[in-house]
Design a protein around this motif. Structure first.
Motif, PDB file in Angstrom:
ATOM      1  N   LEU A   1       0.832  -1.205   0.000  1.00 59.14           N
ATOM      2  CA  LEU A   1       0.000   0.000   0.000  1.00 59.14           C
ATOM      3  C   LEU A   1       0.867   1.256   0.000  1.00 59.14           C
ATOM      4  O   LEU A   1       0.604   2.211  -0.747  1.00 59.14           O
ATOM      5  N   ARG A   2       1.905   1.267   0.840  1.00 63.19           N
ATOM      6  CA  ARG A   2       2.785   2.441   0.892  1.00 63.19           C
ATOM      7  C   ARG A   2       3.533   2.643  -0.418  1.00 63.19           C
ATOM      8  O   ARG A   2       3.742   3.791  -0.847  1.00 63.19           O
ATOM      9  N   GLU A   3       3.950   1.533  -1.037  1.00 63.40           N
ATOM     10  CA  GLU A   3       4.742   1.635  -2.265  1.00 63.40           C
ATOM     11  C   GLU A   3       3.902   2.053  -3.464  1.00 63.40           C
ATOM     12  O   GLU A   3       4.405   2.698  -4.383  1.00 63.40           O
ATOM     13  N   ARG A   4       2.650   1.664  -3.480  1.00 65.27           N
ATOM     14  CA  ARG A   4       1.845   1.821  -4.699  1.00 65.27           C
ATOM     15  C   ARG A   4       0.929   3.037  -4.685  1.00 65.27           C
ATOM     16  O   ARG A   4       0.505   3.497  -5.731  1.00 65.27           O
ATOM     17  N   TYR A   5       0.580   3.567  -3.485  1.00 63.79           N
ATOM     18  CA  TYR A   5      -0.472   4.578  -3.429  1.00 63.79           C
ATOM     19  C   TYR A   5      -0.051   5.799  -2.630  1.00 63.79           C
ATOM     20  O   TYR A   5       0.815   5.733  -1.764  1.00 63.79           O
ATOM     21  N   THR A   6      -0.704   6.919  -2.930  1.00 62.73           N
ATOM     22  CA  THR A   6      -0.420   8.180  -2.261  1.00 62.73           C
ATOM     23  C   THR A   6      -1.137   8.234  -0.906  1.00 62.73           C
ATOM     24  O   THR A   6      -2.109   7.503  -0.681  1.00 62.73           O
ATOM     25  N   PRO A   7      -0.691   9.115  -0.008  1.00 66.42           N
ATOM     26  CA  PRO A   7      -1.402   9.264   1.268  1.00 66.42           C
ATOM     27  C   PRO A   7      -2.878   9.611   1.080  1.00 66.42           C
ATOM     28  O   PRO A   7      -3.727   9.140   1.840  1.00 66.42           O
ATOM     29  N   GLU A   8      -3.191  10.425   0.080  1.00 67.20           N
ATOM     30  CA  GLU A   8      -4.595  10.787  -0.156  1.00 67.20           C
ATOM     31  C   GLU A   8      -5.399   9.564  -0.574  1.00 67.20           C
ATOM     32  O   GLU A   8      -6.536   9.356  -0.112  1.00 67.20           O
ATOM     33  N   GLU A   9      -4.829   8.724  -1.429  1.00 72.48           N
ATOM     34  CA  GLU A   9      -5.529   7.502  -1.851  1.00 72.48           C
ATOM     35  C   GLU A   9      -5.734   6.553  -0.674  1.00 72.48           C
ATOM     36  O   GLU A   9      -6.806   5.934  -0.542  1.00 72.48           O
ATOM     37  N   LEU A  10      -4.743   6.474   0.192  1.00 67.90           N
ATOM     38  CA  LEU A  10      -4.853   5.583   1.348  1.00 67.90           C
ATOM     39  C   LEU A  10      -5.870   6.110   2.357  1.00 67.90           C
ATOM     40  O   LEU A  10      -6.572   5.324   3.004  1.00 67.90           O
ATOM     41  N   GLU A  11      -5.975   7.418   2.480  1.00 64.88           N
ATOM     42  CA  GLU A  11      -6.976   7.994   3.379  1.00 64.88           C
ATOM     43  C   GLU A  11      -8.386   7.667   2.893  1.00 64.88           C
ATOM     44  O   GLU A  11      -9.267   7.301   3.681  1.00 64.88           O
TER      45      GLU A  11
END
Length: 203
Positions: A176-186
């Motif tokens: 998740l950290r490698e593939r997506y931005t903080p906004e996407e993870l939020e």
């Protein structure tokens, strides 16, 4: 024999306490074990410990499949946890809260499922969505058929086997950290929380 299956016995006892099994019934066989795990509400458990997941009687794709893998291992059936990236687009029949959170854009995630190394051959197993989710248009696997692939809860984009002995949670978090931005993870976290709330309040 039951004393050699402590996790399966715990599953039986918790299911019986919820009125889902006869307390005097024999321990569930593997197809019923799958059904019991599948029909746990889709909501985050506070632990990745299989016994803890059973006691909380809830799970998402990661914890449900960690639990199912442990239950299968008790019966001598090995499996591999698979991780894949996906984009979630709620179906038109989804609750308004989920459609609003998605905002017309896919929600990113890393999905987990199992490859079960059955005597009849490897089979894809996905216990993510309970039967009750079918009314919202979500893909539900109603039956366990030995040697037959089940329908995945998503369309995989990239796929990995979680290495044996590695934490499923840590492997997933790294992807998740490698593939997506903080906004996407939020957005992802808010979406999963809302799905869990809906499943738990609809029980």
């Amino acid at each position: 024999m039951s004393s050699a299956l402590p996790l399966t016995r715990l599953l039986h006892e918790e299911a019986a306490a919820r009125g889902l099994r006869d307390p005097q019934a024999p321990l569930p066989d593997i197809p019923e074990v799958f059904a019991l795990v599948r029909d746990m509400p889709y909501a985050r458990a506070s632990t990745h410990d299989p016994a803890g997941i059973v006691r909380e009687w809830r799970g998402t794709c990661s914890t449900k499949h960690e639990l199912l893998a442990a239950l299968l291992a008790e019966r001598g059936v090995s499996s591999t946890v698979i991780a894949c990236t996906q984009e979630i687009t709620p179906p038109p029949g989804a609750p308004a809260e989920l459609l609003a959170l998605a905002g017309g854009r896919p929600v990113v995630d890393v999905h987990n499922y199992l490859i079960v190394h059955a005597p009849q051959g490897d089979m894809v197993v996905d216990a993510t969505w309970p039967l009750s989710a079918a009314q919202a248009g979500l893909p539900v696997n109603a039956e366990w058929r030995w040697g037959e692939d089940q329908q995945l809860a998503c369309t995989p984009l990239e796929t990995w086997a979680v290495p044996a002995g590695e934490s499923v949670a840590d492997f997933k978090a790294r992807l998740l950290r490698e593939r997506y931005t903080p906004e996407e993870l939020e957005r992802r976290d808010a979406f999963i929380r809302e799905v869990g709330r809906l499943f738990l309040t609809s029980r």
